[in-house]
Write an enzyme that holds these catalytic residues in place. Sequence first.
Site, PDB file in Angstrom:
ATOM      1  N   TYR A  32      27.615 -21.687  23.900  1.00  0.00           N
ATOM      2  CA  TYR A  32      28.380 -21.404  25.120  1.00  0.00           C
ATOM      3  C   TYR A  32      28.018 -22.384  26.224  1.00  0.00           C
ATOM      4  O   TYR A  32      27.019 -23.104  26.136  1.00  0.00           O
ATOM      5  CB  TYR A  32      28.145 -19.961  25.587  1.00  0.00           C
ATOM      6  N   ARG A  51      27.154 -31.495  26.161  1.00  0.00           N
ATOM      7  CA  ARG A  51      26.081 -30.619  25.671  1.00  0.00           C
ATOM      8  C   ARG A  51      26.647 -29.609  24.680  1.00  0.00           C
ATOM      9  O   ARG A  51      26.018 -29.303  23.657  1.00  0.00           O
ATOM     10  CB  ARG A  51      25.400 -29.907  26.840  1.00  0.00           C
ATOM     11  N   ARG A 100      29.013 -10.020   5.466  1.00  0.00           N
ATOM     12  CA  ARG A 100      27.850 -10.437   6.251  1.00  0.00           C
ATOM     13  C   ARG A 100      26.884 -11.148   5.320  1.00  0.00           C
ATOM     14  O   ARG A 100      26.252 -10.520   4.469  1.00  0.00           O
ATOM     15  CB  ARG A 100      27.176  -9.236   6.917  1.00  0.00           C
ATOM     16  N   HIS A 102      24.064 -14.626   5.401  1.00  0.00           N
ATOM     17  CA  HIS A 102      23.451 -15.495   6.405  1.00  0.00           C
ATOM     18  C   HIS A 102      23.970 -16.936   6.388  1.00  0.00           C
ATOM     19  O   HIS A 102      24.160 -17.537   7.435  1.00  0.00           O
ATOM     20  CB  HIS A 102      21.925 -15.496   6.252  1.00  0.00           C
ATOM     21  N   LYS A 149      22.119 -24.524  23.355  1.00  0.00           N
ATOM     22  CA  LYS A 149      22.633 -23.462  24.245  1.00  0.00           C
ATOM     23  C   LYS A 149      23.373 -22.435  23.394  1.00  0.00           C
ATOM     24  O   LYS A 149      24.606 -22.312  23.419  1.00  0.00           O
ATOM     25  CB  LYS A 149      23.531 -24.042  25.345  1.00  0.00           C
ATOM     26  N   GLU A 182      10.454 -23.298  31.016  1.00  0.00           N
ATOM     27  CA  GLU A 182      11.569 -23.145  31.959  1.00  0.00           C
ATOM     28  C   GLU A 182      11.534 -21.699  32.445  1.00  0.00           C
ATOM     29  O   GLU A 182      10.510 -21.028  32.306  1.00  0.00           O
ATOM     30  CB  GLU A 182      12.898 -23.527  31.297  1.00  0.00           C
ATOM     31  N   LEU A 206      16.091 -25.827  27.670  1.00  0.00           N
ATOM     32  CA  LEU A 206      17.488 -26.229  27.684  1.00  0.00           C
ATOM     33  C   LEU A 206      17.613 -27.486  28.565  1.00  0.00           C
ATOM     34  O   LEU A 206      17.056 -27.509  29.664  1.00  0.00           O
ATOM     35  CB  LEU A 206      18.350 -25.106  28.279  1.00  0.00           C
TER      36      LEU A 206
HETATM   37  N1  PDD Z   1      21.992 -20.535  32.330  1.00  0.00           N
HETATM   38  N2  PDD Z   1      17.621 -22.804  31.079  1.00  0.00           N
HETATM   39  C1  PDD Z   1      18.213 -21.703  30.595  1.00  0.00           C
HETATM   40  C2  PDD Z   1      17.483 -20.876  29.602  1.00  0.00           C
HETATM   41  C3  PDD Z   1      19.518 -21.344  31.012  1.00  0.00           C
HETATM   42  O1  PDD Z   1      20.112 -20.244  30.514  1.00  0.00           O
HETATM   43  C4  PDD Z   1      20.168 -22.147  31.996  1.00  0.00           C
HETATM   44  C5  PDD Z   1      21.544 -21.824  32.497  1.00  0.00           C
HETATM   45  C6  PDD Z   1      19.510 -23.292  32.475  1.00  0.00           C
HETATM   46  C7  PDD Z   1      20.157 -24.221  33.459  1.00  0.00           C
HETATM   47  O2  PDD Z   1      21.164 -24.988  32.846  1.00  0.00           O
HETATM   48  P1  PDD Z   1      22.424 -25.518  33.665  1.00  0.00           P
HETATM   49  O3  PDD Z   1      21.894 -26.263  34.836  1.00  0.00           O
HETATM   50  O4  PDD Z   1      23.108 -26.400  32.702  1.00  0.00           O
HETATM   51  O5  PDD Z   1      23.244 -24.331  34.068  1.00  0.00           O
HETATM   52  C8  PDD Z   1      18.243 -23.588  31.991  1.00  0.00           C
HETATM   53  C9  PDD Z   1      23.382 -20.244  32.489  1.00  0.00           C
HETATM   54  C10 PDD Z   1      23.933 -20.547  33.838  1.00  0.00           C
HETATM   55  C11 PDD Z   1      23.678 -18.846  31.977  1.00  0.00           C
HETATM   56  O6  PDD Z   1      23.205 -18.544  30.895  1.00  0.00           O
HETATM   57  O7  PDD Z   1      24.397 -18.083  32.617  1.00  0.00           O
END
Ligand code: PDD
Length: 285
Positions: A32, A51, A100, A102, A149, A182, A206
């Site tokens: 996503y 990305r 289902r 894997h 992501k 993070e 991320l």
């Molecule tokens: N989250 N790290 C994580 C784990 C995140 O979920 C996000 C963003 C970021 C920052 O990434 P970016 O600058 O590309 O938004 C870092 C989004 C906004 C969410 O899950 O809603």
Amino acid sequence: MNIVYLDGKFLPINQAAISPMDRGFLFGDGIYEVIPSYEGQLVGFNLHLQRMRAGLSELKIDISITTEEWLEIITELIDQNGKKNLGIYIHVSRGADTKRFHAYPEETNPTIFAYTFEIPPAPIADKAVAPRFSCATAEDKRWKRCNIKSTSLLGNVMHFQWGYERNEDEVILYNETKEITEAAACNVFIVKDSLIKTPLLDHQKLPGITRALVLDILQKHSNHKIEECTIKLDEIYSADEIWLTSSTKEIAPVTKVDGRKIGTGEIGNVWLNVQTLFCDHRFDY
Ligand code: PDD
């Protein structure tokens, strides 16, 4: 009524339905993105798509939607939902299988979903109105592919919930060697003696688009010293400033961590400077 996009159609959200055999539902098998749009202007559209494509390629999910087509879908959603300040959520899962199992099925049609949700107006560089974040810290218990992501966000959700139950706005995570990775839904920056630092990217973080924009804007338009490096947990408590970055928050100043004041306990001047530059250049991307 919120109009959403699902597999080629625009429809009211209460009419959007997917199969319970969708691998996104069964396995979190999908990717996503969240892209901010302020009064119809997107921030970092191409970087978000890059990305997403990198993630889809890691998962070997093939989709034929071109960048222009994504832009058309997003533009239509913005038009249909009013040119407000919106987060654009786009989501591609591997699609529905008949059983289902894997391993990736040979042939499925990926499920493609997009919707919008309201976000606050573009942040302004003003200490008087900027939110002050209070964070906890915790050991990062997520999987070792946080660079993807993925829609499998349970690890992040559990960390965030733990903080939420303690009235914290976010949770700053550190690994087993006490290095900051993070936060549950943001990247982390610290400032110490005017040096701006953020953890070096690897599988534990991320590659945030906001992080990338901050670094690029600073390199191009300022003389600030920046370092992508290891940051130890101890450095958090002695930092002059801490910021969290994400597409929906931009650069959020943190004034308290684990109940301790960060710096003076007030929003710092480096934040003011960097948020000012971000306001000037966010639409360059
Ligand atoms: N989250 N790290 C994580 C784990 C995140 O979920 C996000 C963003 C970021 C920052 O990434 P970016 O600058 O590309 O938004 C870092 C989004 C906004 C969410 O899950 O809603």
